[in-house]
Motif scaffolding. Structure first.
Motif, PDB file in Angstrom:
ATOM      1  N   ASN A 252       0.837  -1.202   0.000  1.00 37.63           N
ATOM      2  CA  ASN A 252       0.000   0.000   0.000  1.00 37.63           C
ATOM      3  C   ASN A 252       0.869   1.248   0.000  1.00 37.63           C
ATOM      4  O   ASN A 252       2.026   1.229   0.439  1.00 37.63           O
ATOM      5  N   TYR A 266      -4.428  10.347  -2.188  1.00 38.33           N
ATOM      6  CA  TYR A 266      -4.523   9.230  -3.119  1.00 38.33           C
ATOM      7  C   TYR A 266      -3.985   7.996  -2.417  1.00 38.33           C
ATOM      8  O   TYR A 266      -2.887   8.017  -1.842  1.00 38.33           O
ATOM      9  N   PHE A 268      -3.306   3.759  -2.734  1.00 40.83           N
ATOM     10  CA  PHE A 268      -3.156   2.612  -3.624  1.00 40.83           C
ATOM     11  C   PHE A 268      -2.892   1.369  -2.782  1.00 40.83           C
ATOM     12  O   PHE A 268      -2.069   1.390  -1.857  1.00 40.83           O
ATOM     13  N   TYR A 270      -2.326  -2.997  -3.192  1.00 44.95           N
ATOM     14  CA  TYR A 270      -2.134  -4.157  -4.055  1.00 44.95           C
ATOM     15  C   TYR A 270      -2.185  -5.408  -3.190  1.00 44.95           C
ATOM     16  O   TYR A 270      -1.647  -5.442  -2.075  1.00 44.95           O
ATOM     17  N   TYR A 307      -6.487  -1.566  -5.831  1.00 45.28           N
ATOM     18  CA  TYR A 307      -7.403  -0.606  -5.215  1.00 45.28           C
ATOM     19  C   TYR A 307      -6.804   0.784  -5.389  1.00 45.28           C
ATOM     20  O   TYR A 307      -5.685   1.054  -4.948  1.00 45.28           O
ATOM     21  N   ASN A 308      -7.536   1.659  -6.068  1.00 45.07           N
ATOM     22  CA  ASN A 308      -7.119   3.050  -6.258  1.00 45.07           C
ATOM     23  C   ASN A 308      -8.219   3.965  -5.729  1.00 45.07           C
ATOM     24  O   ASN A 308      -9.400   3.794  -6.077  1.00 45.07           O
ATOM     25  N   HIS A 309      -7.852   4.936  -4.923  1.00 50.84           N
ATOM     26  CA  HIS A 309      -8.840   5.825  -4.316  1.00 50.84           C
ATOM     27  C   HIS A 309      -8.276   7.247  -4.265  1.00 50.84           C
ATOM     28  O   HIS A 309      -7.238   7.502  -3.635  1.00 50.84           O
ATOM     29  N   SER A 326     -12.881   5.978  -7.345  1.00 54.31           N
ATOM     30  CA  SER A 326     -12.137   4.752  -7.074  1.00 54.31           C
ATOM     31  C   SER A 326     -12.206   3.816  -8.271  1.00 54.31           C
ATOM     32  O   SER A 326     -13.267   3.666  -8.895  1.00 54.31           O
ATOM     33  N   GLN A 328     -11.198  -0.217  -8.946  1.00 50.45           N
ATOM     34  CA  GLN A 328     -10.758  -1.457  -8.333  1.00 50.45           C
ATOM     35  C   GLN A 328     -10.876  -2.599  -9.333  1.00 50.45           C
ATOM     36  O   GLN A 328     -11.777  -2.619 -10.174  1.00 50.45           O
TER      37      GLN A 328
END
Length: 718
Positions: A252, A266, A268, A270, A307-309, A326, A328
């Protein structure tokens, strides 16, 4: 309803330990019970001011349990049941008797991607705990603020986005036995390593990165493991594992910018997982040179998640905005191969796609329309675009040509909602809300809520709320299609969403004494119904057994819960009891179930005590799950009927001791999980409601008593 002495005795031990601990305390380490919450609120506020009933699990609570994943944490909380699957290596969660399809799990208010959609049926073992600030649990219908499938409640995981020091470096090594199986560093047990680095670059910029490896070597139990070739003299001993081995990697990163009223971050994440599934059947293959080799047809699952936020909070034209976008993706592949046991070699490896889900998600709110402080209005939106794929390896699905094919479908919804919070008086507030959802697959849906909060005298608070929510069918329910000579299992693309209604009320009493003793006592009750509930039931027998998902079930549930928190200097203790009645009325046309309320209960307690002189914290957790009864449809009878199934009661107890060294730079935690050594629990069926048993099965709930040691190094400097 009878409660056995074995169920209550551990509770008395905990409470007695807590009372004795008070005799030697000197300093205070525990903080005020009034935590700040953000979930479902128009703006972050204390639990006391929230209209909803909220439970907060703090970072300190997680450390006390030395938890590996969310399943370890949630196992000890009332009205929550963790449901493990030994074959798949998954653990899902149910709340108030409704499974994971009715509960939504979020990270920073964004629902997590899963096999069957967004936010539901989340595998708890795939959630990393290293960067969690707190976990917020809101009970009851949350359809207005969080949309589809938030029928029984939501769990929101709040991650860390700041640090008290310029640099914070945390490195952890944890070794844990799996039942009585353990070997250092490899082969048996669980082996965990993690590293997190957080840095405040200046007053505006903050960054953090982290990684975690969780190596679970599986649990053999009564089986022989990977290299076992089966014993012809003991046909009961087979190759394989009771709990399949798996290895997980988490990564992360977070970047946050904050200046004045503007904050942008932001995040991220994985995730990579490998599960080895070992076949219990061993075959023989004669070679050209006359040798006879033993082999099994094994399988390996690979799962990757992204996961991207991106989130922005600030002010726009005098209004407060909070917006998130987001993306995902979850992808699962399967590898089939033949494993030759004597050679320790794999042959014929074939890797294929198994399942994939992509989600583009966005949500946002505008608030602070009124400046008087007497009222606030929130306007919001939620857009969801889910693109899912499942191969025929993961199950057969009904395609447009009505044949078993791979499934690729897209589901979309576009929601708009509003909520208001009105302070009628200084002590009485009202919160109404409404959501409308435009659906691509189903008819448009709506949700509504009304919450009331009253501050009474002498530290009492009263809350009353109503909520209407809905659950949309998942892929399996819509498209499953499996036919052989004996079975015909069909999904139903014409299913309609379920609708749920809940009414909840609670009274809380906060008491503060000059001596430093703080107490919180809560009594709550709620009533929940689900209409048009989807069930997989037998609809025909000739020429084959035919089951189909249809909207036929009526579900009703009532719950009464009381909890009691005590905080005094070095002591923190909590105990609670929940009694629940569940009624499920099903009429498939061939069989009908009884609609009686079947009652079960849960009890939990935990105690933490700090010894400042030793810089040591002692913690004990206990939860008793009472006997669960429900009617299930008997599939083996020529004339199907609903029979009463009973799952026996069981208790879970965990204990730990944490000691800090070298001015808290080094922390050692040792302890045990599942001290009562629960492995499996018995499930029995009584025909026609008779007392005699018509059959019993065992449900795997754990792998017995396990011991752990966790060593954490904290390096903080400015």
């Amino acid at each position: 309803m009878r409660i056995s002495i074995r169920a209550i005795l551990p509770a008395f031990i905990l409470l007695y330990t807590g009372v004795k601990a008070q005799e030697t305390q000197h300093d205070t380490i525990f903080t005020e019970m009034d935590e700040l919450v953000v979930t479902g609120q128009i703006e972050p506020q204390s639990i006391k001011k929230s209209v909803f009933n909220v439970q907060v699990i703090t970072e300190e609570d997680i450390k006390r349990q030395a938890a590996n994943n969310m399943a370890d944490v949630l196992n000890q909380y009332l009205n929550i049941t963790v449901q493990p699957s030994s074959g798949e290596g998954r653990s899902t969660v149910s709340m108030f008797g409704l499974d994971g399809q009715y509960l939504k799990i979020l990270v920073d208010n964004v629902p997590l991607v899963s096999d069957t959609g967004l936010g539901n049926n989340i595998d708890l073992t795939q959630i990393n705990l290293d960067d969690i600030q707190q976990i917020e649990i809101i009970e009851g219908s949350m359809g207005v603020t969080h949309g589809a499938n938030a029928v029984s409640g939501i769990i929101n995981i709040i991650t860390k986005k700041s640090t008290r020091n310029k640099w914070e470096i945390t490195a952890t090594v944890q070794e844990e036995s799996v039942g009585d199986e353990y070997a250092p560093l490899y082969d048996e047990g669980r082996h965990i390593q993690s590293l997190r680095i957080a840095h405040s670059i200046n007053k505006n910029w903050f960054v953090a990165v982290g990684g975690n490896r969780n190596d679970f070597e599986g649990y053999k139990g009564e089986f022989g493991g990977k290299e076992f070739t089966n014993n012809p003299n003991d046909p009961g001993q087979l190759r394989g594992y009771s709990w399949q081995p798996k290895e997980q990697y988490f990564g992360n990163a977070l970047v946050r910018y904050q200046k004045n009223n503007t904050r942008i971050f932001y995040k991220f994440d994985y995730f990579d997982e490998k599960i080895d599934s070992y076949n219990r059947i061993v075959n023989n293959e004669r070679q050209t040179d006359g040798r006879e080799l033993r082999y099994s047809n094994d399988r390996r699952y690979f799962t990757n998640k992204l996961y991207n936020h991106l989130n922005a909070v600030g002010k726009l034209l005098g209004l407060d905005y909070n917006a998130s976008v987001s993306y995902q993706k979850q992808q699962r592949d399967v590898e089939d191969f033949r494993y030759y046991i004597q050679l320790d070699a794999e042959r014929g490896n074939e890797k294929e796609p198994y399942q994939e889900t992509e989600v583009l998600y966005s949500t946002g709110t505008l608030s602070n329309f009124f400046k008087t402080g007497k009222a606030d209005l929130q306007l919001g939106y939620e857009f969801v675009n889910t693109n899912g794929y499942s191969s025929s390896l993961s199950g057969n699905f009904n395609g447009e040509d009505q044949e078993a094919v791979n499934l690729k479908k897209r589901l979309e919804n576009y929601d708009f909602f509003t909520a208001a919070e009105i302070k009628v008086t200084d002590k009485f507030s009202v919160r109404p809300g409404f959501r409308y959802s435009f659906q691509s697959k189903f008819e448009d849906q709506w949700a509504a809520s009304m919450g009331l909060r009253q501050i009474l005298s002498n530290g009492f608070e009263a809350r009353l709320s109503y909520g209407r929510s809905y659950r949309t069918p998942n892929y399996d329910e819509l498209y499953t299609y499996f036919v052989d000579v004996n079975h015909n299992v069909q999904g139903n693309p014409d299913l309609t969403p379920e609708s749920g209604h809940s009414v909840e009320g609670s009274i809380k009493k906060f008491t503060y004494f000059e001596s430093g003793l703080h107490m919180k006592n809560t009594l709550g009750a709620n009533y929940n119904t689900v209409d048009d509930r989807i069930e997989d039931v037998i609809v025909a027998f000739n020429p084959q057994l035919t089951t189909r998902y249809i909207n036929i079930n009526s579900y009703k549930r009532w719950t009464v819960t009381t909890t009691h928190d005590v905080m005094y200097k070095n002591l923190k203790a909590k105990a609670g009891v929940s009694v629940m009645g569940i009624s499920r009325a099903i009429d498939s046309g061939l069989a009908q179930s009884d609609d009686d309320f079947l009652v079960n209960y849960q009890f939990n307690a935990n105690v933490a005590y700090n010894v400042p002189k030793w810089n040591t914290l002692f913690s004990v957790y206990y939860k008793h799950n009472g006997k669960v009864k429900q009617y299930i449809q008997e599939n083996t009878l020529d004339n199907p009927e609903f029979v009463l199934s009973e799952v026996e009661s069981f208790g879970l107890m965990d204990a730990s001791v944490r000691k800090d060294f070298f001015k808290n730079k080094l922390s050692l935690t040792v302890g045990a999980r599942n001290l009562l050594d629960v492995v499996s629990i018995r499930s029995s069926q009584a025909t026609g409601g008779d007392a005699h048993s018509a059959g019993t099965t065992n449900i795997l709930m754990g792998y017995g008593r396990s011991y752990f040691m966790k060593l954490t190094y904290n390096l903080n400097f400015n």
